[in-house]
Each structure stands twice: as C-alpha cells, then as structure tokens.
Scaffold this active site. Structure first.
Site, PDB file in Angstrom:
ATOM      1  N   SER A   1     -46.751  19.592  16.711  1.00 39.72           N
ATOM      2  CA  SER A   1     -45.751  19.895  15.887  1.00 39.72           C
ATOM      3  C   SER A   1     -44.402  20.249  16.625  1.00 39.72           C
ATOM      4  CB  SER A   1     -46.186  21.248  15.201  1.00 39.72           C
ATOM      5  OG  SER A   1     -44.962  22.030  14.720  1.00 39.72           O
TER       6      SER A   1
ATOM      7  N   GLU B   1     -42.808  22.897  16.301  1.00 40.94           N
ATOM      8  CA  GLU B   1     -42.897  24.388  16.601  1.00 40.94           C
ATOM      9  C   GLU B   1     -43.288  24.577  17.985  1.00 40.94           C
ATOM     10  OE1 GLU B   1     -42.671  27.679  15.126  1.00 40.94           O
ATOM     11  OE2 GLU B   1     -41.168  26.365  14.106  1.00 40.94           O
TER      12      GLU B   1
ATOM     13  N   TYR C   1     -48.538  30.239  15.694  1.00 41.16           N
ATOM     14  CA  TYR C   1     -48.820  28.948  14.996  1.00 41.16           C
ATOM     15  C   TYR C   1     -48.452  27.889  16.312  1.00 41.16           C
ATOM     16  CZ  TYR C   1     -48.050  24.400  12.716  1.00 41.16           C
ATOM     17  OH  TYR C   1     -47.841  23.234  12.599  1.00 41.16           O
TER      18      TYR C   1
HETATM   19  P1  NAP Z   1     -51.485  21.633   4.803  1.00 42.91           P
HETATM   20  O1  NAP Z   1     -50.778  21.149   3.549  1.00 42.91           O
HETATM   21  O2  NAP Z   1     -51.175  23.208   5.105  1.00 42.91           O
HETATM   22  O3  NAP Z   1     -52.829  21.169   4.866  1.00 42.91           O
HETATM   23  C1  NAP Z   1     -53.592  22.002   5.752  1.00 42.91           C
HETATM   24  C2  NAP Z   1     -54.905  21.426   5.867  1.00 42.91           C
HETATM   25  O4  NAP Z   1     -56.073  22.029   6.597  1.00 42.91           O
HETATM   26  C3  NAP Z   1     -55.643  21.471   4.312  1.00 42.91           C
HETATM   27  O5  NAP Z   1     -56.424  20.488   3.948  1.00 42.91           O
HETATM   28  C4  NAP Z   1     -56.619  22.787   4.557  1.00 42.91           C
HETATM   29  O6  NAP Z   1     -57.613  22.641   3.822  1.00 42.91           O
HETATM   30  C5  NAP Z   1     -57.023  22.480   6.130  1.00 42.91           C
HETATM   31  N1  NAP Z   1     -57.771  23.590   6.585  1.00 42.91           N
HETATM   32  C6  NAP Z   1     -57.235  24.572   6.660  1.00 42.91           C
HETATM   33  N2  NAP Z   1     -58.087  25.592   7.523  1.00 42.91           N
HETATM   34  C7  NAP Z   1     -59.303  24.841   7.852  1.00 42.91           C
HETATM   35  C8  NAP Z   1     -60.412  24.854   8.573  1.00 42.91           C
HETATM   36  N3  NAP Z   1     -60.608  26.171   8.985  1.00 42.91           N
HETATM   37  N4  NAP Z   1     -61.089  23.995   8.643  1.00 42.91           N
HETATM   38  C9  NAP Z   1     -60.882  22.633   8.253  1.00 42.91           C
HETATM   39  N5  NAP Z   1     -59.550  22.357   7.484  1.00 42.91           N
HETATM   40  C10 NAP Z   1     -58.968  23.485   7.447  1.00 42.91           C
HETATM   41  O7  NAP Z   1     -50.430  20.938   6.274  1.00 42.91           O
HETATM   42  P2  NAP Z   1     -49.848  19.651   6.092  1.00 42.91           P
HETATM   43  O8  NAP Z   1     -48.453  19.785   5.972  1.00 42.91           O
HETATM   44  O9  NAP Z   1     -50.383  18.412   5.481  1.00 42.91           O
HETATM   45  O10 NAP Z   1     -49.970  19.192   7.735  1.00 42.91           O
HETATM   46  C11 NAP Z   1     -50.873  18.650   8.455  1.00 42.91           C
HETATM   47  C12 NAP Z   1     -50.870  19.088   9.884  1.00 42.91           C
HETATM   48  O11 NAP Z   1     -50.123  18.691  10.544  1.00 42.91           O
HETATM   49  C13 NAP Z   1     -51.443  20.455  10.085  1.00 42.91           C
HETATM   50  O12 NAP Z   1     -52.055  20.560  11.043  1.00 42.91           O
HETATM   51  C14 NAP Z   1     -49.881  21.108  10.315  1.00 42.91           C
HETATM   52  O13 NAP Z   1     -50.028  21.968  11.125  1.00 42.91           O
HETATM   53  C15 NAP Z   1     -49.451  19.851  11.212  1.00 42.91           C
HETATM   54  N6  NAP Z   1     -47.949  19.710  10.958  1.00 42.91           N
HETATM   55  C16 NAP Z   1     -47.315  19.388   9.880  1.00 42.91           C
HETATM   56  C17 NAP Z   1     -45.948  19.419   9.829  1.00 42.91           C
HETATM   57  C18 NAP Z   1     -45.199  19.463   8.387  1.00 42.91           C
HETATM   58  O14 NAP Z   1     -44.138  19.605   8.434  1.00 42.91           O
HETATM   59  N7  NAP Z   1     -45.947  19.300   7.348  1.00 42.91           N
HETATM   60  C19 NAP Z   1     -45.092  19.380  11.075  1.00 42.91           C
HETATM   61  C20 NAP Z   1     -45.851  19.254  12.232  1.00 42.91           C
HETATM   62  C21 NAP Z   1     -47.244  19.312  11.993  1.00 42.91           C
HETATM   63  P3  NAP Z   1     -57.869  23.833   2.430  1.00 42.91           P
HETATM   64  O15 NAP Z   1     -57.359  22.809   1.508  1.00 42.91           O
HETATM   65  O16 NAP Z   1     -59.545  24.026   2.448  1.00 42.91           O
HETATM   66  O17 NAP Z   1     -57.004  24.922   2.888  1.00 42.91           O
HETATM   67  O1  G4F Z   2     -40.712  25.576   5.424  1.00 41.19           O
HETATM   68  P1  G4F Z   2     -40.947  26.660   6.671  1.00 41.19           P
HETATM   69  O2  G4F Z   2     -41.712  27.681   6.283  1.00 41.19           O
HETATM   70  O3  G4F Z   2     -41.360  25.569   7.846  1.00 41.19           O
HETATM   71  P2  G4F Z   2     -41.499  25.834   9.505  1.00 41.19           P
HETATM   72  O4  G4F Z   2     -41.971  27.338   9.732  1.00 41.19           O
HETATM   73  O5  G4F Z   2     -40.620  25.245  10.228  1.00 41.19           O
HETATM   74  O6  G4F Z   2     -42.872  25.136   9.675  1.00 41.19           O
HETATM   75  C1  G4F Z   2     -43.295  23.736   9.167  1.00 41.19           C
HETATM   76  O7  G4F Z   2     -42.875  22.662   9.928  1.00 41.19           O
HETATM   77  C2  G4F Z   2     -43.445  22.857  11.110  1.00 41.19           C
HETATM   78  C3  G4F Z   2     -42.868  21.519  11.881  1.00 41.19           C
HETATM   79  O8  G4F Z   2     -42.022  21.947  12.996  1.00 41.19           O
HETATM   80  C4  G4F Z   2     -44.774  22.430  10.996  1.00 41.19           C
HETATM   81  F1  G4F Z   2     -45.547  22.371  12.462  1.00 41.19           F
HETATM   82  C5  G4F Z   2     -45.743  23.741  10.254  1.00 41.19           C
HETATM   83  O9  G4F Z   2     -46.757  23.564  10.038  1.00 41.19           O
HETATM   84  C6  G4F Z   2     -44.749  23.836   9.135  1.00 41.19           C
HETATM   85  O10 G4F Z   2     -45.180  22.565   8.216  1.00 41.19           O
HETATM   86  O11 G4F Z   2     -39.757  27.180   7.131  1.00 41.19           O
HETATM   87  C7  G4F Z   2     -38.398  26.430   7.524  1.00 41.19           C
HETATM   88  C8  G4F Z   2     -37.058  27.157   7.883  1.00 41.19           C
HETATM   89  C9  G4F Z   2     -37.586  28.373   8.832  1.00 41.19           C
HETATM   90  O12 G4F Z   2     -36.636  28.326   9.860  1.00 41.19           O
HETATM   91  C10 G4F Z   2     -37.591  29.622   8.188  1.00 41.19           C
HETATM   92  O13 G4F Z   2     -37.307  30.722   8.665  1.00 41.19           O
HETATM   93  O14 G4F Z   2     -36.754  27.902   6.800  1.00 41.19           O
HETATM   94  C11 G4F Z   2     -36.471  29.228   6.979  1.00 41.19           C
HETATM   95  N1  G4F Z   2     -36.582  30.059   5.777  1.00 41.19           N
HETATM   96  C12 G4F Z   2     -35.597  30.796   5.388  1.00 41.19           C
HETATM   97  N2  G4F Z   2     -36.136  31.327   4.005  1.00 41.19           N
HETATM   98  C13 G4F Z   2     -37.742  30.259   4.844  1.00 41.19           C
HETATM   99  C14 G4F Z   2     -37.372  30.991   3.793  1.00 41.19           C
HETATM  100  N3  G4F Z   2     -38.971  29.718   4.907  1.00 41.19           N
HETATM  101  C15 G4F Z   2     -39.908  30.022   4.019  1.00 41.19           C
HETATM  102  N4  G4F Z   2     -41.046  29.683   4.183  1.00 41.19           N
HETATM  103  N5  G4F Z   2     -39.570  30.875   3.011  1.00 41.19           N
HETATM  104  C16 G4F Z   2     -38.640  31.547   2.876  1.00 41.19           C
HETATM  105  O15 G4F Z   2     -37.799  32.187   2.070  1.00 41.19           O
END
Ligand code: NAP
Ligand code: G4F
Length: 326
Positions: A127, A129, A151
């Site tokens: 990520s 992050e 995270y």
């Molecule tokens: P998500 O919608 O939050 O999905 C997370 C998945 O992980 C769900 O299927 C959840 O299953 C599963 N999980 C949670 N705890 C677990 C455990 N103990 N054992 C096995 N599985 C578990 O996340 P996403 O947006 O699809 O992202 C996929 C991956 O990419 C994550 O690892 C996230 O951190 C990473 N990532 C996401 C972004 C982004 O912007 N979306 C960016 C960079 C990296 P349940 O349904 O059972 O909760």
């Molecule tokens: O949507 P967010 O919660 O995503 P964040 O923290 O960037 O993380 C997501 O992207 C990461 C990739 O860099 C993944 F690795 C991670 O698993 C996840 O998918 O927040 C985005 C931004 C932040 O700066 C937060 O402070 O939005 C800002 N924000 C402002 N108001 C808020 C809010 N975020 C949330 N969730 N809720 C608010 O009310």
C-alpha cells in the site's frame, strides 16, 4: 486451466479480481472467514463458479489446508484489516492480521510447495500508506518508506517479508504498491463511499448532514476495476518484482465533495458538511502520489477511469441502491 487462490475475496478488490480471473478462464478459489452471511453471498453472486474455503490469515493451519485443497498456481493476498482510520485503536490486531498474516501465508506456501518453489506465484497487496510521510514526490518503487499509521507499519512488514521470501527462498513473490482505489463496492467507512452514500441519501431527503474529517487531505484515487487488472499483470511477468500502481494525480477530499454533490444538483454543500474531530487522524499520509513509469513500461498498464467518472459512478450506484430501498 490455471487455478488462483484469493485471500480477501469478500472485499472490494477480491470481488473484482475474482470476476476478472473467472472471465479469463481461471478456476477461482477464495478464502472466507465464514461460510454464510452477506459478504459470502456477495462472492457467490459475483463469482458463482468460485470454490470457497473457510480460513483465517491468523490461523496458519487453515491456510495450509486451503492451499493443499485448492492447489493454486497463483495466490493473491488481498486479505487484511484495511481501514487506516481505526488502526490506532487496534494496532495489535492489525499487526497480527495485515502484517503477520502475510508471513503466515508465505510460510504456508513454503510448506505446501516443498522443494518446488516455482509451483506458486504470490502477489502481496502492498500500500501507498507505507510511504506515509513521503520522502519524495511522486513516490516510485525505490522511494524510502516512512509509514504513519499502524496499518502502514503492518503493510511495510508484509511487503518486506514478501521481498525476503523472494530473495531467501527463490519464491516467485511480487507486490503491487497500490494507491487508493475505489468503486461502488468500497466499504462505507472509506471517505469516497462515505461521501457518495451520504450525497445520495441527502438528495433523496433521507439525511441532512455529513460529518467528516480532514477535507484538505489529498489522495491519488483510481478505480478498483483498473487496479485488479494490474495485480494479474504483475503475476504474468517472467520475473517477480514490485510495482507502483496509481493514477499519478491527486485530489482533495473537498474536490470529491464538489463533484459528488454537483452530480445531484447541489452546489452549496457547505450547509450539509461538518468537520467532526472524531474523524481526524493522529497522523496523516502526506503528498501521496504515485509514479507509474514502471507499471506503464513493463506491464503496459494504465488506468481507464478518470476521477470525474469514478465519482459519478459511485454516486449513481448509491442513488440507485437508495431508491430501491425506498
Ligand atoms: P477490503 O474491502 O477491506 O477487504 C479486506 C478483505 O480482507 C475482506 O475480504 C476481509 O474479509 C478480509 N479479512 C479481514 N480479516 C481477515 C482475516 N483475519 N483473515 C482473512 N481475511 C481477512 O479491502 P480492499 O479494498 O479490497 O483491499 C484489498 C487489500 O489491498 C487489503 O489488504 C488492503 O489493505 C490492500 N490495499 C487496498 C487499497 C485500496 O485503496 N483499496 C490500497 C492499497 C492496498 P471479511 O469479509 O471476512 O471481513
Ligand atoms: O478513504 P480513507 O479512509 O483511505 P486511506 O486512509 O487513504 O486508506 C485507504 O487507501 C490506502 C492506500 O493508500 C489503503 F492501503 C488502505 O487500505 C485504504 O484502502 O481516507 C482517505 C483520506 C484520508 O486522508 C482521511 O483522513 O480521507 C480523509 N478523510 C477526511 N474525512 C476521511 C474522512 N476519511 C474517512 N475514512 N472518513 C472521513 O470522514
């Protein structure tokens, strides 16, 4: 027929990746934490051909059992606790699942393949992050990490374990360092979906306010469907490696608000939106924007959905869902 095993198949990316791989003719296997419930049903709807195995990233034996049953050629580790905002409240749990979970899976793969390290290709969902307090703008594959949340620290552990297993054991282990990607399937706690849902509800008169955190925070937001295509491309390369996947453009949270409210004909959103300190974070990722030169040149990957299209897609989807519920 190739076989793929996806951890986190019930999540946003898992659903899109499962669909993509099934379309490509893969036999898709997914790990679920429970064999019932809404999230389980969502996988059955999206990828009806998938075989689902009950397992947990914190339970190494369940991972080994799933690998032995599924016999995958490719493993995509998308599972984990992924919400940054609450990671300070459960830092230890996120380290166990998002950090050590990756190691558990790598170890289970080692046990499963024995001496034949080439049997499996492994993808780790790293990520942006991990860059946290960005040491360079934009960030590329060699930019130093400075994670700013539990995270981010946990993801950095999983990332380096992936590289370590590649270097120590010759495992084909790659990572995608993905910047934020969104869709109508995004969890409602993430900022984009929180906004699109609230905007839909406000426009239908179902709500009259939206509490937010830092409106000036900026992110590099893309569409999840584009990003899972990159995951697949990463595992099709002859040599394992790490890739930045991003759009290369940043927008502020208030830009998302502008477009989302405009999509329902509201220009003066200030009367609905309130900043609530509960949604502010102790520390924030700063100036997170990806340099995708390597992904473009090596993978031939580029995003296809613009920021404007993404916002419109999410608001439209939430409007349709809310109208259905009326
Ligand atoms: P998500 O919608 O939050 O999905 C997370 C998945 O992980 C769900 O299927 C959840 O299953 C599963 N999980 C949670 N705890 C677990 C455990 N103990 N054992 C096995 N599985 C578990 O996340 P996403 O947006 O699809 O992202 C996929 C991956 O990419 C994550 O690892 C996230 O951190 C990473 N990532 C996401 C972004 C982004 O912007 N979306 C960016 C960079 C990296 P349940 O349904 O059972 O909760
Ligand atoms: O949507 P967010 O919660 O995503 P964040 O923290 O960037 O993380 C997501 O992207 C990461 C990739 O860099 C993944 F690795 C991670 O698993 C996840 O998918 O927040 C985005 C931004 C932040 O700066 C937060 O402070 O939005 C800002 N924000 C402002 N108001 C808020 C809010 N975020 C949330 N969730 N809720 C608010 O009310």
């Amino acid at each position: 027929m190739k076989r793929a095993l996806i951890t986190g198949i019930t999540g946003q990316d898992g659903l899109y990746l499962g669909e993509l791989l099934a379309e490509k003719g893969y036999e898709v296997h997914g790990l679920v934490r429970s064999a019932s419930g809404e999230r389980y049903d969502a996988v059955v709807d999206a990828v009806p051909s998938a075989t689902l195995h009950v397992a947990d990233l914190t339970d190494p034996m369940s991972l080994l059992r799933s690998l032995d049953t599924a016999q995958p050629d490719e493993v995509y580790n998308l599972g984990g606790i992924s919400f940054v905002g609450s990671s300070w409240e459960h830092a230890s749990a996120i380290a166990d699942v998002t950090g050590k979970g990756a190691l558990n899976l790598l170890d289970a793969i080692r046990l499963h393949v024995g001496d034949d390290m080439e049997r499996i290709r492994f993808y780790q969902a790293s990520s942006s992050e991990m860059f946290g307090k960005a040491q360079e703008v934009p960030q590329h594959e060699r930019t130093a990490f400075w994670p700013r949340s539990p995270y981010g620290v946990s993801k950095t552990f999983g990332h380096f374990m992936t590289i370590n297993y590649r270097e120590s054991y010759g495992l084909y282990a790659s990572s995608g360092i993905l910047f934020n990607h969104e869709s109508p399937r995004r969890g409602p706690e993430f900022v984009t979906r929180k906004i699109s849902r609230a905007v839909a509800r406000i426009s239908l008169g179902l709500e009259d306010s939206l509490s937010m955190g830092n409106l000036d925070a900026r992110r590099d937001w893309g569409f999840a469907g584009d990003f899972v295509r990159a995951m697949w491309l990463i595992l099709q390369q002859p040599v394992a490696d790490d890739y930045i996947i991003a759009t290369g453009q940043t927008h502020a949270v208030r830009d998302f608000l502008d477009l989302a409210f405009a999509a329902v004909g509201i220009d003066d959103w200030g009367r609905y939106v309130h900043v609530d300190p509960r949604f502010l974070r102790p520390t924030e990722g700063e100036q997170l924007v990806g340099d995708t030169t390597k992904a473009r040149e090596v993978l031939g990957w580029a995003p296809t959905v613009s920021f404007e299209e993404l916002v419109a897609m999410m608001v439209e989807s939430d409007l349709a869902a809310e109208k259905k519920g009326l």
